[in-house]
Design an enzyme around this catalytic site. Structure first.
Site: not given
Length: 455
Positions: A332, A390
């Site tokens: 991320h 996700d």
């Protein structure tokens, strides 16, 4: 629309592409030479400071003496830690998305009376305008629900009696209507896709008064309208986790960029939907499921770490998967040691997997989360990475029987709350200017050549 092959037009397009490549290459050394903040990020990976917000905050590292240090991730909604917010409504066995939407839009937690009035306002706006589904969804169905979401939001402009009214009262009313209607649009767009592209029966359900956003979504997308309270509350949690992620995420920033120009709310939200669709943003949840399809087929023993590690290495080196070299669901821009959304989802995913008889699949996801940092390190990448939201959101949706075509639209159904909050903050704070970063022009000066003299 594809050009026909019979008239030689594709050969012409190929020649034009060759012409483009010849004249449009940018020397990669230029970015360092002029200290270009590619992706609006500094050299150390931190984001370029472009604005101030009170809506959300994302924490994944701390800086000390100019050096970044990893930390457990935190997501803050209007000053309230996401974990505290979730624990608050879940400990009282309540749905939390509507309460979260109120908090993000208005800046404070609602009283019981305020929450009831807000829920009623959402319920009133859940039905679409008369003939909207027939004229705007069924007449031009799309194979991708996200494209239909964007087009439908733009179309709502035509159904608004005062679409250019920029008063705060009008903008708030439009925001509430958009939050209420997006789930219905997504459900009907999926029904149209399923009918016209998959040759399935067409089921269109009207939202039911008295049901919350999560309940109505499940009611609307299932042909038999059936869902359990556990499913609705798990989906409600997913919506809360996806509702906001700071002003710098790609879709929220896109919304703020358009809003800074003075355009209408429908144009700004449609742009955010277009951004979210991308596989580097909200579309990553579909790419995670696609990747695990490859892994499940390519790894014979899901309990063999060495085999999983080897396959992940092949993905990284573009020898397996979709050829991108990306291990989706891992890493991320801000989070380092953990993504708090992934931590929460993982806990519920494990419980649901046990009930659904899918623990083997869940443990494969855990293995990918555990082994990816080793694989990246072995390839020379030293960045600290963790699972992002996700990685587990798609698995949760899969276990709930939600089709993959709705994974990213569900993200939009939740994130429209954050987008609306950021739009209103962008427009109604004094001193805000149109967002206009600079680009260094590097094309050499050259003369105009008369048409007959060009080679």
């Amino acid at each position: 629309m594809q050009l026909a092959h019979t008239d030689g037009s594709m050969d012409f397009i190929k020649s034009l592409c060759g012409e483009f490549q010849k004249h449009n290459r940018i020397d990669p050394t230029y970015y360092e030479k002029w200290d270009v903040k590619r992706g609006l990020r500094n050299a150390d990976g931190t984001g370029v400071l472009a604005g101030i917000t009170q809506i959300g905050n994302v924490l994944g590292y701390y800086v000390q003496d100019g050096e970044r240090f990893p930390m457990e991730g935190k997501l803050i909604y209007r000053g309230i830690d996401l974990n505290d917010l979730v624990n608050g409504f879940m400990s009282e066995n309540r749905f939390g998305f509507e309460e979260t939407a109120y908090l993000l839009l208005f800046g404070a937690l609602p009283t019981r009376e305020q929450l009831t009035l807000f829920q009623r306002a959402l319920s009133v706006h859940q039905p679409l305008p008369p003939m909207f589904t027939e004229d705007m969804i069924l007449r031009a169905p799309s194979g991708d629900v996200m494209n239909k979401l964007a087009r439908s939001v733009l179309s709502l402009y035509s159904y608004d009696d005062a679409p250019e009214d920029r008063s705060l009262e009008s903008e708030m009313g439009k925001a509430i209507a958009l939050i209420a209607r997006l789930p219905t649009i997504a459900a009907h767009a999926y029904a149209a896709k399923r009918h016209y592209f998959d040759n399935e029966s067409l089921y269109l359900h009207r939202p039911q008064e008295g049901l919350g956003v999560a309940e109505n979504f499940l009611y609307s997308v299932r042909h038999d309208n059936q869902f359990t309270e556990e499913e609705a509350k798990l989906l409600d949690l997913c919506l809360v986790l996806h509702a906001e992620h700071g002003g710098g995420n790609n879709s929220a920033f896109a919304c703020r960029v358009l809003s800074s120009s003075g355009t209408d709310i429908y144009s700004a939200i449609a742009a955010a939907i277009g951004s979210l669709k991308g596989p580097r943003h909200g579309g990553a949840n579909k790419k995670v499921m696609e990747m695990f399809g490859y892994i499940e087929d390519g790894v014979k023993d899901w309990r063999d770490d060495d085999e999983i590690r080897s396959y992940l290495s092949r993905i990284l080196h573009k020898e397996a998967g979709d050829g991108s070299g990306l291990i989706y669901g891992m890493g991320h821009a801000i989070y380092t040691l953990s993504d708090p959304r992934a931590v929460l989802l993982k806990k519920f995913a494990k419980s649901l997997a046990a009930k659904k008889g899918m623990l083997d699949e869940f443990e494969l996801y855990e293995a990918v989360e555990r082994l990816t940092p080793e694989v990246l390190s072995a390839s020379g990448q030293r960045k600290v990475v963790c699972a992002n939201v996700d990685l587990y959101s798609g698995l949760v949706y899969k276990m709930m029987g939600i089709p993959q075509e709705l994974y990213t639209p569900l993200f939009a159904v939740a994130r429209v709350v954050g987008w609306c909050a950021h739009r209103i903050e962008e427009v109604y704070n004094p001193g805000n200017k149109i967002i206009r970063p600079a680009y260094k022009a590097v094309a050499p000066a050259r003369p105009f050549i008369p048409l007959d003299q060009r080679g």
